[in-house]
Enzyme design. Structure first.
Site, PDB file in Angstrom:
ATOM      1  N   LYS A  86       0.972  -1.528   3.133  1.00  0.00           N
ATOM      2  CA  LYS A  86       1.646  -2.816   2.983  1.00  0.00           C
ATOM      3  C   LYS A  86       1.814  -3.492   4.342  1.00  0.00           C
ATOM      4  O   LYS A  86       1.888  -2.831   5.387  1.00  0.00           O
ATOM      5  CB  LYS A  86       3.017  -2.627   2.330  1.00  0.00           C
ATOM      6  CG  LYS A  86       2.973  -2.033   0.925  1.00  0.00           C
ATOM      7  CD  LYS A  86       2.439  -3.017  -0.096  1.00  0.00           C
ATOM      8  CE  LYS A  86       2.530  -2.462  -1.506  1.00  0.00           C
ATOM      9  NZ  LYS A  86       2.076  -3.389  -2.536  1.00  0.00           N
ATOM     10  N   ARG A 104       2.037   6.451  -4.285  1.00  0.00           N
ATOM     11  CA  ARG A 104       0.758   5.792  -4.565  1.00  0.00           C
ATOM     12  C   ARG A 104       0.121   5.416  -3.227  1.00  0.00           C
ATOM     13  O   ARG A 104       0.701   4.632  -2.461  1.00  0.00           O
ATOM     14  CB  ARG A 104       0.994   4.550  -5.425  1.00  0.00           C
ATOM     15  CG  ARG A 104      -0.256   3.773  -5.808  1.00  0.00           C
ATOM     16  CD  ARG A 104       0.123   2.575  -6.656  1.00  0.00           C
ATOM     17  NE  ARG A 104      -1.054   1.830  -7.108  1.00  0.00           N
ATOM     18  CZ  ARG A 104      -1.662   0.882  -6.399  1.00  0.00           C
ATOM     19  NH1 ARG A 104      -1.206   0.547  -5.200  1.00  0.00           N
ATOM     20  NH2 ARG A 104      -2.720   0.254  -6.893  1.00  0.00           N
TER      21      ARG A 104
END
Length: 299
Positions: free
Chosen positions: A219, A263
């Site tokens: 991210k 994840r």
């Protein structure tokens, strides 16, 4: 009917490897857009130790436009079918009930809906009928404008409250509680500062006591740490593919807070970090290497 995959006996969370079947992923730029390439990538992730493969055909990066339903089906279903036939525990990353239904029919054991069943009113009924495990993420809107929806009174309390509402809708529709997992939605309608606050307050994140999937991998907010001048992009952030060490660090934090799963795009780096923690007695007793098979055997 699929039971919820269980974390390893060693105490470490399940590792969900990402298989993006998209031309515009922020992390890999469409490297696995071709069906054969996506299947080969999924098989590689399995060999590296992934417990679950999360197959998605829609990019959810900020500003991304949605593919139409037929295109998403074309991208996802063949990949799910081949990987499931090879014995993988497959999750389908979709907000569309029709795609979830087709993917489960093709062998998917988990529905991973980043909208928490808010984007498609038919999703709760499909989840019930499919009997698959279901991951509900915190969500405030589609990628095209989600970053305009970042106002919170208290980031943790608000995310928990909003996600609780989504979960209660699923429960009321008949989804079994024991099949549910929640995800706080890092990067979805959240600023960098809010993502860091969510991370720092992991211990406060509790939605009806349900298992938690943490999805911080590559991210943007992780691109602001561990920077090297050789790696940064024009906006001053580390390139997505160079954020795996930072991702592994967040996977370790998640494990220490009892995560059900993490994840990730890069499986080896996260597994190495988790194995160090297990060996050091921080998240359980070191399991045998042979325990790293498909999560399907744990269902």
């Amino acid at each position: 009917m699929s039971s919820l995959p269980r974390p390893r006996a060693s105490g470490r969370p399940l590792v969900m490897g990402v298989v993006n079947v998209t031309p515009d992923s922020f992390s890999d730029g469409g490297r696995w857009f071709d069906t054969a390439a996506a299947v080969a990538h999924g098989q590689e992730l399995l060999e590296q130790g992934a417990d679950i493969l999360d197959v998605g055909g829609e990019s959810t990066r900020p500003g991304a436009k949605r593919p139409d339903e037929d295109e998403e089906l074309r991208r996802v279903v063949p990949v799910v079918r081949e990987l499931a036939a090879a014995g993988a525990c497959v999750s389908v990353d979709t907000m569309r009930a029709s795609v979830a239904e087709a993917a489960v029919e093709a062998g998917a054991a988990v529905i991973n809906d980043v909208s928490g069943a808010l984007a498609d009113a038919a999703m709760p009924s499909v989840a019930v009928q499919a009997g698959a495990a279901f991951v509900a993420m915190h969500w405030r809107g589609h990628s095209v404008d989600m970053q305009q929806r970042t106002v919170y009174a208290d980031i943790v309390a608000d995310v928990v409250a909003e996600l609780t509402t989504s979960v209660e809708t699923l429960l009321d529709a008949g989804v079994a509680r024991e099949k549910l997992v929640v995800d706080p939605g890092f990067g979805f309608a959240k600023t960098g500062e809010q993502n860091w606050e969510l991370l720092s307050r992991m211990g406060e994140f509790d939605v009806l006591g349900l298992p938690v999937l943490w999805g911080t991998s590559r991210k943007t907010f992780l691109g602001r740490v561990g920077r090297s001048l050789a790696l940064v992009t024009e906006d001053g952030a580390v390139q997505p593919a160079e954020r795996d060490a930072a991702t592994a660090a967040t996977s370790l934090l998640a494990a220490q807070h009892g995560a059900w799963g993490v994840r990730v795009h890069d499986v080896p780096s996260t597994l190495a970090a988790l194995d160090v923690a297990v060996a050091a007695g921080q998240i359980g007793v070191l399991g045998r290497s042979s325990s790293r098979g498909s999560a399907r055997s744990l269902a």
